[in-house]
Design a protein around this motif. Structure first.
Motif, PDB file in Angstrom:
ATOM      1  N   GLN A  50       0.980  -1.225   0.323  1.00  0.00           N
ATOM      2  CA  GLN A  50       0.189  -0.024   0.116  1.00  0.00           C
ATOM      3  C   GLN A  50       1.151   1.359   0.242  1.00  0.00           C
ATOM      4  N   ARG A  96      -5.023   4.706  -3.132  1.00  0.00           N
ATOM      5  CA  ARG A  96      -5.209   3.634  -1.703  1.00  0.00           C
ATOM      6  C   ARG A  96      -6.229   4.087  -1.293  1.00  0.00           C
ATOM      7  N   GLY A 100     -11.857   2.133  -0.254  1.00  0.00           N
ATOM      8  CA  GLY A 100     -11.805   1.177  -0.898  1.00  0.00           C
ATOM      9  C   GLY A 100     -12.475   1.628  -2.166  1.00  0.00           C
TER      10      GLY A 100
ATOM     11  N   GLN B  98      -9.045  -3.636   0.544  1.00  0.00           N
ATOM     12  CA  GLN B  98      -7.773  -3.223   0.029  1.00  0.00           C
ATOM     13  C   GLN B  98      -7.475  -4.714  -1.206  1.00  0.00           C
TER      14      GLN B  98
END
Lengths: 115, 112
Positions: A50, A96, A100, B98
């Protein structure tokens, strides 16, 4: 044009050899991902990052290693410890965000085979 | 643990038909549901992303719906064309949104 470049398109590995797959993006995305795809199956997450200098294991990290020294680059090394490396490898990236809600963008993949 | 399922694995229809592809997920607490297209030997192309607060999204001849209570999403393709032939995958994010969990895909063939 912005996008994700994976190289090489085809790669062959000898027994006991480590090989590195390249993934470069010019989308200014924070997060990058490596997936493995086997015939007739969906994608499985190997590693993801990330932020620069930080990465996490996915569901099938054994036998693989990564680095994230630059925002644009996320190379994947398939080590000799990965006994079944033959697969289609896909790199992806996105912004990021906490929610999301950003789609992942994919490269065109690298097909790895054992000699 | 989130699991994503796509049935059928393959579908073949004549050109011009309207069709629906199905995607099921087990954890309804999702941030979004994404649909992708994959051509043979290529990477994935994002088609539609439905946020958890939405019920559907449209792009051209494509319409995706999301029903979190039933754990289902559908991708509707109107007036199918041979160029629509590809594998369609759906994916739902987990762990802070994510990480994506993918279905196995539906391989669609549109016959001229």
């Amino acid at each position: 044009d912005g996008g994700i470049t994976q190289s090489p398109k085809y790669l062959f590995r000898k027994e006991g050899q480590n090989v590195t797959l390249s993934c470069e993006q010019n989308l200014n995305h924070d997060a990058m991902y490596w997936y493995r795809q086997d015939p007739g199956q969906g994608l499985r997450l190997i590693y993801y990052s990330q932020i620069v200098n930080d990465f996490q294991k996915g569901d099938i990290a054994e036998g693989y290693s990564v680095s994230r020294e630059k925002k644009e680059s996320f190379p994947l090394t398939v080590t000799s410890a990965q006994k079944n490396p033959t697969a289609f490898y896909l790199c992806a990236s996105n912004y990021r965000t906490g929610g999301g809600n950003q789609p992942q963008h994919f490269g065109d993949g690298t097909r790895l085979s054992i000699l | 643990k989130q699991e994503v399922t796509q049935i059928p694995a393959a579908l073949s229809v004549p050109e011009g038909e309207n069709l629906v592809l199905n995607c099921s997920f087990t954890d309804s607490a999702i941030y979004n549901l994404q649909w992708f297209r994959q051509d043979p030997g290529k990477g994935l192309t994002s088609l539609l992303l439905i946020q958890s607060s939405q019920r559907e999204q449209t792009s051209g001849r494509l319409n995706a719906s999301l029903d979190k209570s039933s754990g289902r999403s559908t991708l509707y393709i109107a007036a199918s064309q041979p160029g629509d032939s590809a594998t369609y995958l759906c994916a739902a994010p987990i762990q802070g949104a994510q990480k994506l969990v993918f279905g196995q895909g539906t391989r669609l063939t549109i016959n001229p």
